[in-house]
Design an enzyme around this catalytic site. Structure first.
Site, short mmCIF file in Angstrom:
data_model
loop_
_atom_site.label_atom_id
_atom_site.label_comp_id
_atom_site.label_asym_id
_atom_site.label_seq_id
_atom_site.Cartn_x
_atom_site.Cartn_y
_atom_site.Cartn_z
N ASP A 1 -13.70 -22.42 -8.76
CA ASP A 1 -13.49 -22.84 -10.11
C ASP A 1 -13.90 -24.33 -10.26
OD1 ASP A 1 -12.82 -23.28 -12.82
OD2 ASP A 1 -10.74 -23.09 -12.19
N TYR B 1 -22.85 -25.95 -5.73
CA TYR B 1 -22.12 -24.81 -5.26
C TYR B 1 -23.50 -23.79 -5.45
CZ TYR B 1 -17.60 -26.37 -5.30
OH TYR B 1 -16.23 -27.07 -4.76
N GLY C 1 -3.72 8.43 2.40
CA GLY C 1 -3.56 6.81 2.69
C GLY C 1 -4.47 6.07 3.47
N ALA C 2 -5.22 6.80 4.41
CA ALA C 2 -6.34 6.20 5.11
C ALA C 2 -7.53 5.84 4.24
CB ALA C 2 -6.87 7.11 6.20
N VAL D 1 1.36 5.57 -1.30
CA VAL D 1 0.73 6.81 -1.70
C VAL D 1 2.05 7.71 -2.26
CG1 VAL D 1 -0.26 9.10 -0.89
CG2 VAL D 1 -1.17 6.82 -0.02
N LEU E 1 0.78 -1.21 -0.09
CA LEU E 1 0.16 0.03 0.07
C LEU E 1 1.00 1.32 0.10
CD1 LEU E 1 -3.44 0.54 2.07
CD2 LEU E 1 -1.54 2.45 2.18
N GLY F 1 -4.55 12.63 4.30
CA GLY F 1 -5.78 11.57 4.65
C GLY F 1 -5.80 10.65 3.56
C1 LIG Z 1 2.26 5.18 4.84
C2 LIG Z 1 1.45 5.80 3.90
C3 LIG Z 1 0.69 5.10 2.94
C4 LIG Z 1 0.46 7.07 4.92
O1 LIG Z 1 -0.32 7.58 3.70
P1 LIG Z 1 -0.58 9.09 4.04
O2 LIG Z 1 -1.52 9.56 3.18
O3 LIG Z 1 0.79 9.97 4.18
O4 LIG Z 1 -1.45 8.98 5.44
P2 LIG Z 1 -2.71 9.95 5.84
O5 LIG Z 1 -2.41 11.28 5.57
O6 LIG Z 1 -4.00 9.22 5.38
O7 LIG Z 1 -2.73 9.45 7.34
C5 LIG Z 1 -3.84 8.97 8.24
C6 LIG Z 1 -3.47 9.07 9.45
O8 LIG Z 1 -2.25 8.14 10.00
C7 LIG Z 1 -1.22 8.86 10.50
N1 LIG Z 1 -0.07 8.45 9.78
C8 LIG Z 1 0.52 8.41 8.51
N2 LIG Z 1 1.57 7.69 8.40
C9 LIG Z 1 2.08 7.14 9.65
C10 LIG Z 1 3.05 6.41 10.16
N3 LIG Z 1 3.89 6.05 9.22
N4 LIG Z 1 3.01 6.13 11.33
C11 LIG Z 1 2.22 6.29 12.00
N5 LIG Z 1 1.07 7.16 11.91
C12 LIG Z 1 0.87 7.61 10.53
C13 LIG Z 1 -1.56 10.32 9.97
O9 LIG Z 1 -0.82 11.10 11.06
C14 LIG Z 1 -3.04 10.40 10.04
O10 LIG Z 1 -3.31 10.58 11.59
P3 LIG Z 1 -4.43 11.39 12.15
O11 LIG Z 1 -5.65 11.14 11.17
O12 LIG Z 1 -4.62 11.16 13.39
O13 LIG Z 1 -4.04 13.04 11.55
C15 LIG Z 1 2.55 6.90 3.11
O14 LIG Z 1 3.25 7.67 3.96
C16 LIG Z 1 3.17 6.04 2.25
O15 LIG Z 1 2.94 5.74 0.91
N6 LIG Z 1 4.58 5.73 2.74
C17 LIG Z 1 5.59 5.25 1.80
C18 LIG Z 1 5.23 3.80 1.73
C19 LIG Z 1 4.93 3.04 3.02
O16 LIG Z 1 5.76 3.07 3.67
N7 LIG Z 1 3.79 2.07 2.75
C20 LIG Z 1 3.56 1.14 3.89
C21 LIG Z 1 3.84 -0.03 3.34
S1 LIG Z 1 3.40 -1.54 4.32
#
Ligand SMILES: CC(C)(COP(=O)(O)OP(=O)(O)OC[C@H]1O[C@@H](n2cnc3c(N)ncnc32)[C@H](O)[C@@H]1OP(=O)(O)O)[C@@H](O)C(=O)NCCC(=O)NCCS
Length: 162
Positions: A119, A128, A100-101, A90, A88, A98
């Site tokens: 299948d 089935y 990523g969420a 972004v 996953l 927001g």
């Molecule tokens: C991790 C990732 C998907 C988060 O996406 P994002 O769009 O930056 O996150 P959001 O803005 O939706 O954050 C949602 C909430 O999670 C929190 N959050 C985001 N990244 C976080 C992290 N690494 N650790 C803890 N909390 C985190 C935010 O503070 C936010 O909290 P809030 O609603 O209380 O303010 C993004 O940073 C990313 O793609 N990182 C690189 C790839 C990666 O590490 N992917 C995970 C692989 S398992």
């Protein structure tokens, strides 16, 4: 409007940068091949049908019951089938807004829609169907059952062996 669609050749994988090289590499060089080999499916979030704002990958997998916490009540003696959210990410230009969420919720939504696909052999299709499986449109021997239907069946784990 953001669309969540299966990754195809039409998407610009090269421009995607989430800040983690292994996840950029996966999208650029591995994801499509993995989908072709039925090892996992990658979905991309795109506004214009070309640029990729984020992506996630779902695959079927299994986990030994013993690694779940006792409160989960999974049997420790069996492997539990699960849907693996293997990737996953972004694009870095959108981090912290927001998205990523939102992407995570979309992945979970996908998981709850279709729970099981069989299948079937030709002669077992009625078997089935009797239990609620519905045919897919690509092939009547491919049948699916939604999680909603499975919940309604209120199953108990009578299938467990000692
Ligand atoms: C991790 C990732 C998907 C988060 O996406 P994002 O769009 O930056 O996150 P959001 O803005 O939706 O954050 C949602 C909430 O999670 C929190 N959050 C985001 N990244 C976080 C992290 N690494 N650790 C803890 N909390 C985190 C935010 O503070 C936010 O909290 P809030 O609603 O209380 O303010 C993004 O940073 C990313 O793609 N990182 C690189 C790839 C990666 O590490 N992917 C995970 C692989 S398992």
């Amino acid at each position: 409007m953001m669309q969540y669609v299966k990754l195809t050749r039409a998407h610009n994988r090269v421009a995607f940068d989430c800040g983690v090289e292994s996840l950029n590499h996966f999208l650029k060089s591995v994801a499509r091949e993995e989908a072709d080999r039925d090892l996992g499916v990658t979905y991309v979030a795109t506004r214009d049908g070309v640029s990729i704002e984020g992506y996630y990958t779902l695959a079927s997998y299994s986990v030994q019951g013993e690694v779940f916490p006792p409160a989960s009540r999974f049997s420790a003696t069996r492997a539990i089938p699960v849907i693996l959210l293997g990737k996953l990410a972004v694009d870095a230009s959108l981090h912290g807004k927001g998205f990523g969420a939102q992407l995570l919720f979309q992945a979970l939504y996908d998981c709850q829609r279709v729970a099981d696909i069989v299948d079937a052999l030709e002669n077992a299709i009625p078997f089935y169907k009797k239990y609620g499986f519905l045919p897919l449109t690509d092939d009547e021997a491919h049948l699916y059952l939604t999680l909603k239907t499975i919940r309604r069946m209120q199953l108990r784990p009578t299938y467990e062996t000692q």
